[in-house]
Design an enzyme around this catalytic site. Structure first.
Site, short mmCIF file in Angstrom:
data_model
loop_
_atom_site.label_atom_id
_atom_site.label_comp_id
_atom_site.label_asym_id
_atom_site.label_seq_id
_atom_site.Cartn_x
_atom_site.Cartn_y
_atom_site.Cartn_z
CG ASP A 1 -1.81 -1.10 1.32
OD1 ASP A 1 -2.04 -1.70 0.26
OD2 ASP A 1 -2.30 -1.40 2.42
NE ARG B 1 45.91 -3.90 -36.96
CZ ARG B 1 46.14 -5.01 -36.28
NH1 ARG B 1 45.25 -5.96 -36.21
NH2 ARG B 1 47.28 -5.16 -35.65
CE LYS C 1 43.65 -10.37 -28.17
NZ LYS C 1 45.02 -9.90 -27.85
CD1 TRP C 2 35.44 -12.00 -32.31
CD2 TRP C 2 34.69 -14.10 -32.23
NE1 TRP C 2 34.48 -12.15 -33.29
CE2 TRP C 2 34.00 -13.43 -33.26
CE3 TRP C 2 34.39 -15.44 -31.99
CZ2 TRP C 2 33.02 -14.04 -34.04
CZ3 TRP C 2 33.41 -16.05 -32.77
CH2 TRP C 2 32.75 -15.36 -33.79
CG ASP C 3 41.24 -8.25 -31.82
OD1 ASP C 3 40.52 -7.29 -31.52
OD2 ASP C 3 42.48 -8.23 -31.71
CG MET C 4 35.19 -5.99 -34.70
SD MET C 4 33.87 -5.00 -34.05
CE MET C 4 32.86 -4.79 -35.49
CB CYS D 1 40.04 -8.58 -27.99
SG CYS D 1 41.34 -7.35 -28.26
CG ASP E 1 44.99 -2.88 -28.10
OD1 ASP E 1 44.63 -3.95 -27.59
OD2 ASP E 1 44.88 -2.64 -29.32
C1 GLA Z 1 44.36 -5.83 -31.57
C2 GLA Z 1 44.37 -6.40 -30.17
C3 GLA Z 1 45.79 -6.72 -29.76
C4 GLA Z 1 46.36 -7.69 -30.73
C5 GLA Z 1 46.30 -7.13 -32.13
C6 GLA Z 1 46.73 -8.17 -33.14
O1 GLA Z 1 44.93 -4.58 -31.60
O2 GLA Z 1 43.75 -5.53 -29.27
O3 GLA Z 1 45.81 -7.25 -28.46
O4 GLA Z 1 45.66 -8.90 -30.65
O5 GLA Z 1 44.99 -6.72 -32.47
O6 GLA Z 1 46.69 -7.70 -34.43
#
Ligand code: GLA
Length: 702
Positions: free
Chosen positions: A42, A424, A457-460, A506, A528
């Site tokens: 209430d 890049r 470690k899967w990066d972009m 990552c 980084d």
């Molecule tokens: C990115 C990642 C780094 C490394 C490089 C490799 O910058 O953050 O830790 O893995 O790519 O090309």
């Protein structure tokens, strides 16, 4: 009961907080309350019934609606904006039905329907009572015969208590400089934070924390350990938007959801569209209390493996860059194993044609020159040394100089008449396309099935440009959402097929850190930037949201001679400890010291990765930093303190501890005599540290 239905509507109660909503006399679903839990049902106010304000403002402008659609004379930010096939561009949502389930998770579903068109909108509320969080998302269903074009569909609008004046805390950043805290007053108008980059991004985080502005006259604003904080986040790894609005009538609300910028979704007859979840909570224990609620939730609910200890890792990227081969990696692995490292990660440079960042992405098989017998000899050696093996990949990308691009130049995101801007030296595969998803699932499934890979470690490493999708099945602007759905499908399928693999997200460091990605990856590469003092500041920012057992820290080689190995290790020990230096160049004394700190980390890991984090001095605001991780049962804790740069002879201020049991007695390593938790928290601990010195102290209940 987490969800109660009364004649005033619904009350969602969590451990310490409550959220109430109901229909007002005009039939609008409105927010009634959000704040500390009150003694009885209430106590929660009835739904407000604002009147009109002259001839210029109807009640719809003045009502704190739970999920406003664009209609009537409504000029506040709506959550839903769409066009029907006949060109009508407003949406008139009214209550249709409600349904409450208490199990498996307590959930309230409220269906709204358009008064003239066959559109159903379901609002979902899930209560995470133990974590003081409410989860909201919506589903739109086209129940008619003609398509509907959705132009905005947010996950939630969160209303702050009426008539308050508030401050917004949020995170901003850049590559190498993520997660810097900002705190600013909210005034009339809309403060927008967003990402248009295809990922959640380094630049802003889909997260907010709000407290009362000092001028509100309702007591002091919140601090780290006290005061009221309303906070929230969005679980989405793509374009998102946060709109913190103060209306001309003093109502403050935060909307969170998919970014409507360049967005459209054609909802076909019979089809449904669901938004990502937005989570929000209330803490009466300041910003730290808000963060600990999110930490507990992420560990227990978002992560599948939240309680599994994270291994100490070594990543060879900074040592060898693209110049990898079996010999160089085995040499590093041998040293790493001798130090006590548990996981060896081979980073970029291992796959076909990858001599530098100008080629190779897309051709995911071991480079024949660098690894003539494939990766297996290296993996076997790493395993024989007692370590797990981890591998870097960047599945979403393709180098124009690659077999994959030569075969499928049309698979990338592009406008056919425009040059394809490279970042890049790479382009982005259109993960909205099912054939691209299937190709990636197939490629990485094979890689994982034929190698003993325990960690990925899967990066972009770039953001989007020319966001085109020739021959898109629906509206080409669906790309933004379909890409992320595709990413989730690819990653989710690989995860399901390879349950023993642990994943790291990552994106040039912390460029894709969000609650959505943590449903796939159990860890995030924070930055980084491996400079320890900057890293501490970034860690402070990210720990507003993420628990330390999701945050990768690095001990790297730094040019600054004044930063001792101990200081660097102490920083690295505040998250998941990782090494990134060129170990072959470390002297025997440095290796011995590294082995000592790694062993120390393993002793304290259960506290750092599983404890409750309290920042005692926050590095973004102070030239010293201190934090304590306290065991959930408060039987022990570990304190880290860092002094960066203070004027000479300026003593380090006493560190008042937090989180201890006030009645219990504790001993602090290196300090004579036990004291009560209350005394440590009241009087604090005086540590003698010089510039760029640091310490770690185990604290035990006696
Ligand atoms: C990115 C990642 C780094 C490394 C490089 C490799 O910058 O953050 O830790 O893995 O790519 O090309």
């Amino acid at each position: 009961m987490p969800i109660s239905t009364t004649d005033q509507g619904w009350v969602l109660e969590t451990r310490t907080a409550a959220y109430a909503l109901g229909l007002n006399r005009a039939g609008l679903l409105t927010n009634r309350y959000w704040g500390v839990r009150l003694p009885t049902l209430d106590d929660y106010p009835a739904a407000p019934n604002p009147g009109i304000w002259g001839s210029f403002n109807n009640p719809s402008q003045l009502t704190p609606e739970e999920y406003p659609g664009y209609e009537d004379m409504k000029f506040v930010e709506p959550c839903l904006k769409l066009s029907f096939a006949d060109g009508v561009r407003n949406v008139v949502l009214r209550f249709s039905s409600a349904d409450v389930h208490q199990a498996p998770a307590p959930e309230l579903r409220i269906d709204l329907r358009d008064t003239a068109y066959p559109l159903r909108l379901s609002l979902h509320y899930r209560v995470h009572a133990e974590h003081d969080l409410i989860e909201r998302w919506v589903t739109a269903v086209n129940e008619g015969e003609a398509p509907i074009t959705i132009e905005r569909i947010w996950s939630a609008q969160w209303h702050l208590p009426p008539d308050g004046r508030y401050r917004l805390t949020h995170l901003v950043g850049r590559h190498m400089d993520e997660a810097q805290l900002r705190r600013e007053p909210l005034v009339e108008g809309v403060k927008v934070l967003e990402s248009r980059r295809l990922s959640s991004s380094h630049h802003h985080s889909p997260w907010f924390a709000i407290d009362r502005a000092p001028e509100a006259g309702e007591g002091p604003p919140a601090g780290e350990h006290w005061g009221e904080v309303w906070f929230g986040a969005l679980a989405w790894s793509g374009n998102w938007k946060l709109a913190a609005e103060v209306t001309d009538f003093g109502s403050t609300r935060v909307s969170l959801g998919l970014n409507d910028w360049d967005f459209a979704w054609r909802l076909q007859p019979g089809a449904a569209f669901s938004t990502p979840s937005s989570y929000a909570g209330y803490s009466a224990e300041g910003f730290g209390g808000a963060a600990r609620r999110l930490h507990g939730f992420i560990r227990a609910v978002v992560l599948e493996d939240g309680a599994t200890p994270r291994k100490v890792f070594y990543n060879s990227w900074e040592a060898t860059l693209f110049d990898v081969d079996v010999g160089s990696q085995i040499a590093l692995a041998e040293v790493a194993a001798g130090l006590g490292v548990e996981l060896f990660v081979l980073d970029d440079g291992w796959f076909h044609g990858r001599v530098d960042d100008r080629a190779g992405l897309g051709d995911w098989w071991p480079d024949e020159r660098k690894f003539p017998q494939g990766l297996t000899p290296l993996i076997e050696r790493v395993n024989a040394l007692g370590m797990d093996f981890g591998l870097w990949i960047e599945p979403e990308m393709v180098s124009p100089d690659s077999e994959l691009y030569r075969a499928h130049p049309d698979w990338v995101i592009h406008f056919p008449t425009r040059a394809r801007t490279e970042g890049r030296n790479q382009l982005i595969l259109n993960l909205g396309r099912p054939e691209v998803q299937d190709y990636l699932i197939d490629t990485f499934d094979r890689l994982l099935a034929t190698h003993r890979i325990s960690f990925v470690k899967w990066d972009m490493n770039r953001n989007v440009s020319e966001p085109g999708w020739p021959d898109a099945p629906g509206d080409p602007r669906e790309l933004w959402v379909r890409y992320v759905q595709g990413l989730y499908r690819v990653w989710g399928t690989l995860r399901a097929c390879h349950p023993h693999v642990h994943w790291q997200s990552c994106s040039g460091g912390g460029g894709r850190a969000d609650l959505g990605i943590l449903q796939l990856a159990s860890q995030i590469q924070v930055s980084d930037n491996t400079d320890p003092t900057m890293f501490l500041a970034i860690l402070e920012g990210f720990t507003q949201i993420f628990p330390p057992n999701t945050l990768h820290a690095w001990v790297a080689d730094v040019p600054e001679a004044h930063l001792s190995l101990a200081f660097r290790f102490h920083v690295g020990m505040c998250g998941i400890l990782g090494l990134g230096g060129h170990l072959l160049r470390w002297t025997p004394a440095e290796r011995a010291e590294a082995a000592h700190w790694i062993a120390r980390y393993k002793e304290l890991r259960h506290l750092i990765q599983g404890g409750e984090l309290y920042w005692l001095r926050k590095p973004q605001a102070h030239p010293c930093a201190a934090l304590i991780f306290v065991a959930p049962d408060r039987s022990e804790a570990v304190l880290f303190a860092f002094r960066t740069h203070l004027p000479p002879r300026y003593p380090l201020p006493a560190l008042r501890l937090h989180g201890l049991d006030p009645e219990a007695r504790y001993e602090v390593e290196g300090v004579a005599g036990a004291r009560s938790g209350r005394a440590w928290m009241q009087l604090g601990l005086v540590l003698a540290l010089g510039d760029f010195e640091s310490t770690v102290r185990h604290i035990r209940r006696v």
